[in-house]
Design a protein around this motif. Structure first.
Motif, PDB file in Angstrom:
ATOM      1  N   TRP A  13     -50.803   6.204  15.182  1.00 57.48           N
ATOM      2  CA  TRP A  13     -49.609   6.558  15.953  1.00 57.48           C
ATOM      3  C   TRP A  13     -48.813   7.667  15.256  1.00 57.48           C
ATOM      4  O   TRP A  13     -48.244   8.544  15.900  1.00 57.48           O
ATOM      5  CB  TRP A  13     -48.737   5.324  16.152  1.00 57.48           C
ATOM      6  CG  TRP A  13     -47.515   5.590  16.973  1.00 57.48           C
ATOM      7  CD1 TRP A  13     -47.451   5.818  18.317  1.00 57.48           C
ATOM      8  CD2 TRP A  13     -46.169   5.667  16.493  1.00 57.48           C
ATOM      9  NE1 TRP A  13     -46.138   6.036  18.701  1.00 57.48           N
ATOM     10  CE2 TRP A  13     -45.338   5.956  17.603  1.00 57.48           C
ATOM     11  CE3 TRP A  13     -45.585   5.522  15.230  1.00 57.48           C
ATOM     12  CZ2 TRP A  13     -43.961   6.103  17.486  1.00 57.48           C
ATOM     13  CZ3 TRP A  13     -44.216   5.674  15.117  1.00 57.48           C
ATOM     14  CH2 TRP A  13     -43.413   5.954  16.228  1.00 57.48           C
ATOM     15  N   MET A  14     -48.809   7.651  13.911  1.00 56.55           N
ATOM     16  CA  MET A  14     -48.093   8.674  13.162  1.00 56.55           C
ATOM     17  C   MET A  14     -48.818  10.021  13.162  1.00 56.55           C
ATOM     18  O   MET A  14     -48.236  11.044  12.815  1.00 56.55           O
ATOM     19  CB  MET A  14     -47.894   8.224  11.713  1.00 56.55           C
ATOM     20  CG  MET A  14     -46.828   7.162  11.523  1.00 56.55           C
ATOM     21  SD  MET A  14     -45.159   7.769  11.866  1.00 56.55           S
ATOM     22  CE  MET A  14     -44.994   9.049  10.641  1.00 56.55           C
ATOM     23  N   GLY A  15     -50.096  10.026  13.539  1.00 57.06           N
ATOM     24  CA  GLY A  15     -50.838  11.271  13.563  1.00 57.06           C
ATOM     25  C   GLY A  15     -51.666  11.528  12.319  1.00 57.06           C
ATOM     26  O   GLY A  15     -52.237  12.615  12.159  1.00 57.06           O
ATOM     27  N   ASP A  16     -51.755  10.544  11.422  1.00 57.50           N
ATOM     28  CA  ASP A  16     -52.534  10.722  10.197  1.00 57.50           C
ATOM     29  C   ASP A  16     -54.031  10.488  10.424  1.00 57.50           C
ATOM     30  O   ASP A  16     -54.861  10.920   9.617  1.00 57.50           O
ATOM     31  CB  ASP A  16     -52.039   9.769   9.112  1.00 57.50           C
ATOM     32  CG  ASP A  16     -50.620  10.087   8.672  1.00 57.50           C
ATOM     33  OD1 ASP A  16     -50.298  11.284   8.574  1.00 57.50           O
ATOM     34  OD2 ASP A  16     -49.828   9.152   8.457  1.00 57.50           O
ATOM     35  N   ARG A  17     -54.362   9.778  11.512  1.00 58.75           N
ATOM     36  CA  ARG A  17     -55.754   9.535  11.878  1.00 58.75           C
ATOM     37  C   ARG A  17     -55.879   9.686  13.387  1.00 58.75           C
ATOM     38  O   ARG A  17     -54.881   9.627  14.108  1.00 58.75           O
ATOM     39  CB  ARG A  17     -56.209   8.118  11.472  1.00 58.75           C
ATOM     40  CG  ARG A  17     -56.068   7.796  10.021  1.00 58.75           C
ATOM     41  CD  ARG A  17     -56.517   6.371   9.721  1.00 58.75           C
ATOM     42  NE  ARG A  17     -57.954   6.183   9.866  1.00 58.75           N
ATOM     43  CZ  ARG A  17     -58.578   5.026   9.659  1.00 58.75           C
ATOM     44  NH1 ARG A  17     -57.874   3.944   9.338  1.00 58.75           N
ATOM     45  NH2 ARG A  17     -59.891   4.918   9.793  1.00 58.75           N
ATOM     46  N   THR A  18     -57.101   9.836  13.863  1.00 55.98           N
ATOM     47  CA  THR A  18     -57.333   9.872  15.302  1.00 55.98           C
ATOM     48  C   THR A  18     -57.968   8.551  15.745  1.00 55.98           C
ATOM     49  O   THR A  18     -58.572   7.826  14.934  1.00 55.98           O
ATOM     50  CB  THR A  18     -58.266  11.032  15.686  1.00 55.98           C
ATOM     51  OG1 THR A  18     -59.574  10.788  15.134  1.00 55.98           O
ATOM     52  CG2 THR A  18     -57.726  12.361  15.167  1.00 55.98           C
ATOM     53  N   TYR A  19     -57.847   8.253  17.022  1.00 56.11           N
ATOM     54  CA  TYR A  19     -58.514   7.066  17.566  1.00 56.11           C
ATOM     55  C   TYR A  19     -60.013   7.167  17.344  1.00 56.11           C
ATOM     56  O   TYR A  19     -60.665   6.193  16.933  1.00 56.11           O
ATOM     57  CB  TYR A  19     -58.223   6.943  19.065  1.00 56.11           C
ATOM     58  CG  TYR A  19     -56.816   6.518  19.399  1.00 56.11           C
ATOM     59  CD1 TYR A  19     -56.436   5.189  19.285  1.00 56.11           C
ATOM     60  CD2 TYR A  19     -55.879   7.445  19.827  1.00 56.11           C
ATOM     61  CE1 TYR A  19     -55.142   4.780  19.597  1.00 56.11           C
ATOM     62  CE2 TYR A  19     -54.581   7.058  20.138  1.00 56.11           C
ATOM     63  CZ  TYR A  19     -54.219   5.727  20.018  1.00 56.11           C
ATOM     64  OH  TYR A  19     -52.933   5.335  20.318  1.00 56.11           O
ATOM     65  N   ARG A  20     -60.561   8.349  17.587  1.00 53.02           N
ATOM     66  CA  ARG A  20     -62.005   8.543  17.454  1.00 53.02           C
ATOM     67  C   ARG A  20     -62.472   8.242  16.033  1.00 53.02           C
ATOM     68  O   ARG A  20     -63.478   7.540  15.825  1.00 53.02           O
ATOM     69  CB  ARG A  20     -62.372   9.983  17.848  1.00 53.02           C
ATOM     70  CG  ARG A  20     -63.871  10.256  17.892  1.00 53.02           C
ATOM     71  CD  ARG A  20     -64.130  11.740  18.135  1.00 53.02           C
ATOM     72  NE  ARG A  20     -63.539  12.151  19.394  1.00 53.02           N
ATOM     73  CZ  ARG A  20     -64.148  12.034  20.567  1.00 53.02           C
ATOM     74  NH1 ARG A  20     -65.356  11.512  20.629  1.00 53.02           N
ATOM     75  NH2 ARG A  20     -63.549  12.465  21.667  1.00 53.02           N
ATOM     76  N   ASP A  21     -61.746   8.763  15.043  1.00 53.81           N
ATOM     77  CA  ASP A  21     -62.146   8.540  13.651  1.00 53.81           C
ATOM     78  C   ASP A  21     -62.029   7.066  13.269  1.00 53.81           C
ATOM     79  O   ASP A  21     -62.900   6.523  12.577  1.00 53.81           O
ATOM     80  CB  ASP A  21     -61.284   9.385  12.708  1.00 53.81           C
ATOM     81  CG  ASP A  21     -61.631  10.863  12.789  1.00 53.81           C
ATOM     82  OD1 ASP A  21     -62.717  11.195  13.316  1.00 53.81           O
ATOM     83  OD2 ASP A  21     -60.810  11.698  12.343  1.00 53.81           O
TER      84      ASP A  21
END
Length: 250
Positions: free
Chosen positions: A200-208
């Motif tokens: 949610w913070m943008g540090d990771r993606t859903y895909r990853d």
């Protein structure tokens, strides 16, 4: 001789002290209003749409009701908040004044600074499920949700108590539920609090996160394909993550 002595706190009456640096510097004067503990976070909550006492306390977590009451009164006296009685009820609602609203770009800049320079101070205990769910509730784009009702279930594998949470989404509002609302679930999230917080913070993606085995989704394929469109990311999701990426003012 005493008239030249400067005190860090002044106006101490009845156990209530007003912070005072006794400097004409505008940074010092701003700090006199914003420097008290919890003050900036209270303003964050109000600027994010929190209006009632219980809603503000929900977003602040550990603050005591007495201290929150005190801070709200101070901010009202400093023309940062406008208090209005709730029609037909005993309580009040709090609205940002013009001065408070003008702080939004300042708080955004402070948050971007924190993403780069304070991220290393985040501890495991800082990943709080209740705060995360409040933010997810606020992040639902109701205009992108189809139908009269959508139920999303979250199971956090790293929690021993209150592992299951629900978001009940209707056209007029989204609401966090601590107990099973008794409806069919449209989408399941299975992960840790930290994993979903980082996404949610943008540090990771859903895909990853899915590829690495840290997130499992199940349910309506349409909801899964378009998560980022109806579950808006944090406002800092696209902010720089390192000093080299930071924007330098012209």
């Amino acid at each position: 001789m005493l008239q030249n002595v400067k005190f860090g706190m002044s106006g101490c009456l009845g156990g209530s002290c007003k912070m005072n640096y006794n400097q004409f510097c505008p940074i010092a004067k701003a700090a006199e209003i914003l420097g008290e503990r919890w003050t900036i976070l209270i303003l964050r909550e109000v600027l994010m749409g929190g209006r009632r006492f219980n809603t503000l306390q929900r977003g602040l977590g550990d603050i005591s009701p007495a201290l929150l009451t005190k801070r709200l009164k101070q901010l009202e006296d400093q023309n940062m908040l406008i208090r209005r009685r709730i029609p037909g009820q005993k309580g009040f609602e709090y609205y940002p004044s013009e001065a408070c609203e003008s702080l939004l770009p300042v708080l955004f800049a402070l948050g971007e600074w924190g993403v780069i320079w304070a991220k290393h101070t985040i501890l495991d205990q800082d990943f709080d499920a209740e705060l995360l769910m409040l933010y997810l509730e606020r992040s639902i784009d109701l205009d992108k949700m189809k139908g009269q009702e959508t139920v999303i279930k979250f199971r956090f594998s790293d929690l021993t108590e209150q592992r299951d949470w629900w978001l009940l989404v209707k056209p007029e509002a989204a609401e966090v539920c601590l107990r099973d609302p008794g409806r069919d679930v449209d989408l399941y999230f299975n992960c840790t609090v930290r994993t979903l917080s980082e996404i949610w913070m943008g540090d990771r993606t859903y895909r990853d996160a899915i590829r690495e085995g840290d997130l499992r989704l199940d349910g309506d394929p349409a909801l899964m394909r378009n998560i980022s469109s109806w579950l808006r990311p944090n406002m800092f999701a696209n902010s720089p993550r390192s000093p080299g990426e930071a924007r330098i003012p012209a």
